[in-house]
Design a protein around this motif. Structure first.
Motif, short mmCIF file in Angstrom:
data_model
loop_
_atom_site.label_atom_id
_atom_site.label_comp_id
_atom_site.label_asym_id
_atom_site.label_seq_id
_atom_site.Cartn_x
_atom_site.Cartn_y
_atom_site.Cartn_z
N TYR A 4 -0.87 0.69 -17.28
CA TYR A 4 -1.61 1.52 -18.23
C TYR A 4 -1.03 1.31 -19.62
O TYR A 4 0.06 1.78 -19.93
CB TYR A 4 -1.55 3.00 -17.84
CG TYR A 4 -2.40 3.32 -16.64
CD1 TYR A 4 -3.69 3.81 -16.79
CD2 TYR A 4 -1.93 3.10 -15.35
CE1 TYR A 4 -4.49 4.09 -15.69
CE2 TYR A 4 -2.71 3.37 -14.24
CZ TYR A 4 -3.99 3.86 -14.41
OH TYR A 4 -4.78 4.12 -13.32
N TYR B 205 -2.33 -1.41 -11.96
CA TYR B 205 -1.48 -0.24 -12.11
C TYR B 205 -0.81 -0.18 -13.48
O TYR B 205 0.02 0.69 -13.73
CB TYR B 205 -0.41 -0.23 -11.02
CG TYR B 205 -0.98 -0.15 -9.62
CD1 TYR B 205 -1.79 0.91 -9.24
CD2 TYR B 205 -0.74 -1.15 -8.69
CE1 TYR B 205 -2.33 0.98 -7.96
CE2 TYR B 205 -1.26 -1.10 -7.41
CZ TYR B 205 -2.06 -0.03 -7.05
OH TYR B 205 -2.58 0.04 -5.79
N SER C 184 0.83 -1.21 0.00
CA SER C 184 0.00 0.00 0.00
C SER C 184 0.86 1.25 0.00
O SER C 184 0.47 2.29 -0.54
CB SER C 184 -0.92 0.00 1.22
OG SER C 184 -0.16 0.09 2.42
N GLN D 139 2.65 1.47 -3.64
CA GLN D 139 1.73 1.90 -4.68
C GLN D 139 0.87 3.08 -4.22
O GLN D 139 -0.25 3.25 -4.71
CB GLN D 139 0.84 0.73 -5.09
CG GLN D 139 1.57 -0.41 -5.75
CD GLN D 139 2.01 -0.08 -7.16
OE1 GLN D 139 1.84 1.04 -7.61
NE2 GLN D 139 2.60 -1.03 -7.86
N SER D 140 1.41 3.89 -3.35
CA SER D 140 0.66 5.04 -2.87
C SER D 140 0.50 6.07 -3.99
O SER D 140 1.29 6.10 -4.94
CB SER D 140 1.39 5.68 -1.69
OG SER D 140 2.64 6.22 -2.11
N PRO D 141 -0.51 6.94 -3.91
CA PRO D 141 -0.69 7.97 -4.95
C PRO D 141 0.55 8.84 -5.14
O PRO D 141 0.86 9.22 -6.26
CB PRO D 141 -1.88 8.78 -4.43
CG PRO D 141 -2.65 7.82 -3.56
CD PRO D 141 -1.61 6.95 -2.93
N GLU D 142 1.25 9.14 -4.05
CA GLU D 142 2.44 9.98 -4.16
C GLU D 142 3.51 9.30 -5.02
O GLU D 142 4.14 9.92 -5.88
CB GLU D 142 3.01 10.28 -2.77
CG GLU D 142 2.13 11.16 -1.91
CD GLU D 142 1.01 10.39 -1.23
OE1 GLU D 142 0.15 11.02 -0.59
OE2 GLU D 142 1.00 9.14 -1.35
N HIS D 143 3.71 8.00 -4.79
CA HIS D 143 4.72 7.27 -5.55
C HIS D 143 4.29 7.08 -7.01
O HIS D 143 5.13 7.15 -7.93
CB HIS D 143 4.99 5.91 -4.90
CG HIS D 143 5.73 6.02 -3.61
ND1 HIS D 143 6.13 4.92 -2.88
CD2 HIS D 143 6.15 7.11 -2.91
CE1 HIS D 143 6.76 5.32 -1.79
NE2 HIS D 143 6.78 6.64 -1.78
N ARG D 144 3.02 6.84 -7.23
CA ARG D 144 2.53 6.68 -8.60
C ARG D 144 2.65 7.98 -9.37
O ARG D 144 3.00 7.99 -10.56
CB ARG D 144 1.10 6.18 -8.58
CG ARG D 144 0.95 4.75 -8.05
CD ARG D 144 -0.50 4.37 -7.84
NE ARG D 144 -1.25 4.44 -9.08
CZ ARG D 144 -2.58 4.38 -9.13
NH1 ARG D 144 -3.28 4.25 -8.02
NH2 ARG D 144 -3.20 4.44 -10.29
N ASN D 145 2.37 9.11 -8.72
CA ASN D 145 2.51 10.40 -9.37
C ASN D 145 3.97 10.69 -9.70
O ASN D 145 4.28 11.28 -10.74
CB ASN D 145 1.95 11.51 -8.48
CG ASN D 145 0.44 11.47 -8.38
OD1 ASN D 145 -0.24 10.95 -9.28
ND2 ASN D 145 -0.12 11.99 -7.31
#
Length: 228
Positions: free
Chosen positions: A151, A149, A83, A86-92
């Motif tokens: 794309y 995750y 979690s 794959q947090s939003p911060e790391h994905r961004n």
């Protein structure tokens, strides 16, 4: 070195490697490793004990700096789970790195980048064996990502709100079987066409090289048909 006939045995390879400064062997899965012959090379006087100490020292220095010998409680990474990774911060951050690392060889008339606000009412066609196949998007020595995750080009373009049509033309990178009629149908009705071609691990990996730099199978024909 043995495979390239620079040496004639694992023992000779171990001696040459250590003398050249190599201190780590990538031998995962091998029953008989080159560096397992180091004790024999040492006993024969081909390498010295001091040389071995010099080679080993940076390995353990790096491992100590990485905290491998610290108590687990002192390691801040031991409490991380998927979690966090794959947090939003790391994905961004991953998205930012991808955007800033693209290499654009030719940008005729400023076609790129495609902006979501400019695509309203336009019809996009995304075609090719790499357009919507998550499996082929990752190269050799790739991680095993979580499917949600991944794309693909098709999935990413559909998120822009544009009208997107898709056909692979051929289902795999070798592109042995190519459906020209389907490609022409999809491309003919589009305002913007994105052709996704390449090789991938099906075609080439470490120790499995191509004989030439040509696009595999019918991929070049697919590209030419899309352009026409």
């Amino acid at each position: 070195m043995l495979g390239h006939h620079y040496t004639h045995s694992f023992l000779e390879t171990a001696v040459a490697s250590v003398n050249a400064g190599c201190n780590l062997e990538l031998s995962y899965g091998l029953r008989n490793n080159v560096f397992m012959h180091i004790p024999q090379a040492l006993a024969m006087g081909n390498i010295t004990l001091q040389m071995l100490r010099d080679r080993v020292r940076p390995l353990f220095y790096t491992r100590m700096r990485l905290g491998e010998f610290d108590p687990p409680a002192m390691n801040p990474y031991s409490s991380l789970d998927l979690s966090v990774v794959q947090s939003p911060e790391h994905r961004n951050l991953s998205l930012e790195a991808a955007v800033k690392s693209f290499v654009l060889l030719k940008n005729v008339r400023g076609t790129l980048p495609l902006r979501a606000q400019d695509l309203s009412g336009q019809h996009l066609a995304v075609v090719g064996p790499f357009a919507d196949n998550p499996r082929v998007l990752f190269g050799d020595y790739a991680p095993v990502p979580e499917p949600q995750y991944i794309y693909t080009p098709r999935r990413g373009l559909e998120m822009l709100g544009a009208n997107v049509s898709f056909t692979a033309g051929c289902s795999e990178p070798w592109c042995h079987r190519y459906s020209r009629a389907e490609l022409v149908r999809v491309v003919g009705a589009a305002d913007v066409v994105l052709v996704c071609l390449g090789t991938g691990v099906d075609v080439e990996t470490e120790a499995k090289d191509r004989r030439d730099l040509s696009l595999p199978g019918h991929q070049l024909e697919l590209l030419q048909d899309a352009v026409q």
